[in-house]
Design a protein around this motif. Structure first.
Motif, PDB file in Angstrom:
ATOM      1  N   PHE A   1     -35.427   9.883  -2.093  1.00 54.44           N
ATOM      2  CA  PHE A   1     -36.459   9.027  -1.489  1.00 54.44           C
ATOM      3  C   PHE A   1     -35.924   7.605  -1.392  1.00 54.44           C
ATOM      4  O   PHE A   1     -36.255   6.753  -2.221  1.00 54.44           O
TER       5      PHE A   1
ATOM      6  N   GLU B   1     -48.445  13.194   0.902  1.00 52.84           N
ATOM      7  CA  GLU B   1     -47.366  13.500   1.842  1.00 52.84           C
ATOM      8  C   GLU B   1     -47.001  12.274   2.680  1.00 52.84           C
ATOM      9  O   GLU B   1     -45.820  12.068   3.010  1.00 52.84           O
ATOM     10  N   GLU B   2     -47.964  11.443   2.997  1.00 56.18           N
ATOM     11  CA  GLU B   2     -47.666  10.228   3.768  1.00 56.18           C
ATOM     12  C   GLU B   2     -46.774   9.281   2.971  1.00 56.18           C
ATOM     13  O   GLU B   2     -45.834   8.690   3.524  1.00 56.18           O
TER      14      GLU B   2
ATOM     15  N   ARG C   1     -43.311  10.871   2.809  1.00 52.12           N
ATOM     16  CA  ARG C   1     -42.618  10.772   4.105  1.00 52.12           C
ATOM     17  C   ARG C   1     -42.084   9.364   4.309  1.00 52.12           C
ATOM     18  O   ARG C   1     -40.950   9.163   4.769  1.00 52.12           O
ATOM     19  N   GLY C   2     -42.908   8.382   3.981  1.00 54.14           N
ATOM     20  CA  GLY C   2     -42.453   7.005   4.138  1.00 54.14           C
ATOM     21  C   GLY C   2     -41.252   6.697   3.260  1.00 54.14           C
ATOM     22  O   GLY C   2     -40.312   6.021   3.688  1.00 54.14           O
TER      23      GLY C   2
ATOM     24  N   ARG D   1     -39.065   8.902   2.157  1.00 53.95           N
ATOM     25  CA  ARG D   1     -37.904   9.655   2.648  1.00 53.95           C
ATOM     26  C   ARG D   1     -37.268   8.961   3.851  1.00 53.95           C
ATOM     27  O   ARG D   1     -36.052   8.980   4.022  1.00 53.95           O
ATOM     28  N   GLU D   2     -38.096   8.359   4.663  1.00 51.87           N
ATOM     29  CA  GLU D   2     -37.592   7.709   5.875  1.00 51.87           C
ATOM     30  C   GLU D   2     -37.198   6.265   5.638  1.00 51.87           C
ATOM     31  O   GLU D   2     -36.988   5.501   6.589  1.00 51.87           O
TER      32      GLU D   2
ATOM     33  N   GLY E   1     -44.159   3.392   3.823  1.00 54.58           N
ATOM     34  CA  GLY E   1     -45.273   4.317   3.684  1.00 54.58           C
ATOM     35  C   GLY E   1     -46.555   3.695   4.191  1.00 54.58           C
ATOM     36  O   GLY E   1     -46.604   2.534   4.620  1.00 54.58           O
TER      37      GLY E   1
END
Length: 252
Positions: free
Chosen positions: A154, A228-229, A232-233, A235-236, A240
């Motif tokens: 992450f 999950e949001e 995802r934030g 991970r990217e 977030g």
């Protein structure tokens, strides 16, 4: 009558003494017993000699001191340090046998044995301190590795947050995921589980839902989108979004 009582107190022993115990045997009598030699008594400790009770002084054991059972190391060393020693036994009527009560040892031997045990206790204390320091260093290294693994999976997770998650998950003896076999191996599943647990409690209204009476599985379902949001934030490599927007706060 008095003479009869005295003869009974110095009468022969009828209960056989144990033959399996090595060395000299001393008995703690259950009844009042007097020495068959010097007539002293009642005797707290005696030796059965020729089938009759003898006091410790009459059998040249009067200079020994009694060490009760309980400390195996001290007992062993006291006997090692004593040129003369004896095992003290007492008959247990319920079990129908003699039970070991302690030992008689030389006072100087006991003192030397106590010094050896104290030295060992100090050595054990120093070893415990060394082991505690070593474990603390290992825990620090493991928490750092766990935090680095979080940042690898992450990249967007703030560094201080990754360290906090790792520190919480890897507490020794906690039973948390970081201390599991998978956690110690830094497997992706274990690391993700630790991150999800942190996000669930810190970045969603999960705790409030539980406190308002929502069942655990239902509370997790409601905050799943928000969790999950955040993931995802991270991970990217982003910041977030606000997870509260994706959670159903209504406890009804």
């Amino acid at each position: 009558m008095a003479g009869t009582a005295r003869r009974a107190r110095s009468a022969p022993f009828t209960t056989p003494l144990p033959s399996t115990l090595p060395g000299l045997l001393v008995v703690q009598p259950l009844r009042k017993r007097h020495c068959a030699g010097c007539r002293r008594g009642p005797l707290p400790l005696l030796v059965v000699e020729g089938g009759v009770p003898r006091c410790l002084d009459c059998v040249d054991l009067g200079h020994l001191v009694f060490l009760p059972r309980g400390d195996t190391a001290l007992t062993r060393r006291a006997r090692e340090e004593s040129a003369l020693s004896a095992v003290v036994v007492r008959f247990d009527r319920r079990r129908g046998r003699y039970e070991r009560q302690g030992v008689l040892v030389e006072e100087s031997g006991l003192a030397r044995a106590e010094e050896r045990c104290l030295a060992d206790a100090e050595a054990r204390r120093r070893r415990r301190l060394r082991d505690a320091g070593r474990r603390a260093e290992e825990d620090v290294r493991f928490a750092e590795a766990f935090a680095a693994r979080i940042r690898h999976l992450f990249p967007g997770c703030p560094e201080d947050r990754a360290r906090a998650i790792a520190a919480h998950a890897s507490v020794r003896g906690s039973g948390r995921v970081g201390r599991s076999a998978a956690g110690r191996a830094l497997s992706e599943g274990a690391v993700v589980s630790a991150v999800v647990a942190s996000v669930r409690h810190r970045d969603t209204p999960y705790d409030q839902l539980l406190m308002s009476g929502v069942p655990r599985h239902e509370a997790r379902r409601r905050i799943a989108v928000g969790v999950e949001e955040v993931l995802r934030g991270w991970r990217e490599d982003g910041l977030g979004t606000d997870p509260a927007a994706g959670a159903e706060v209504d406890a009804g």
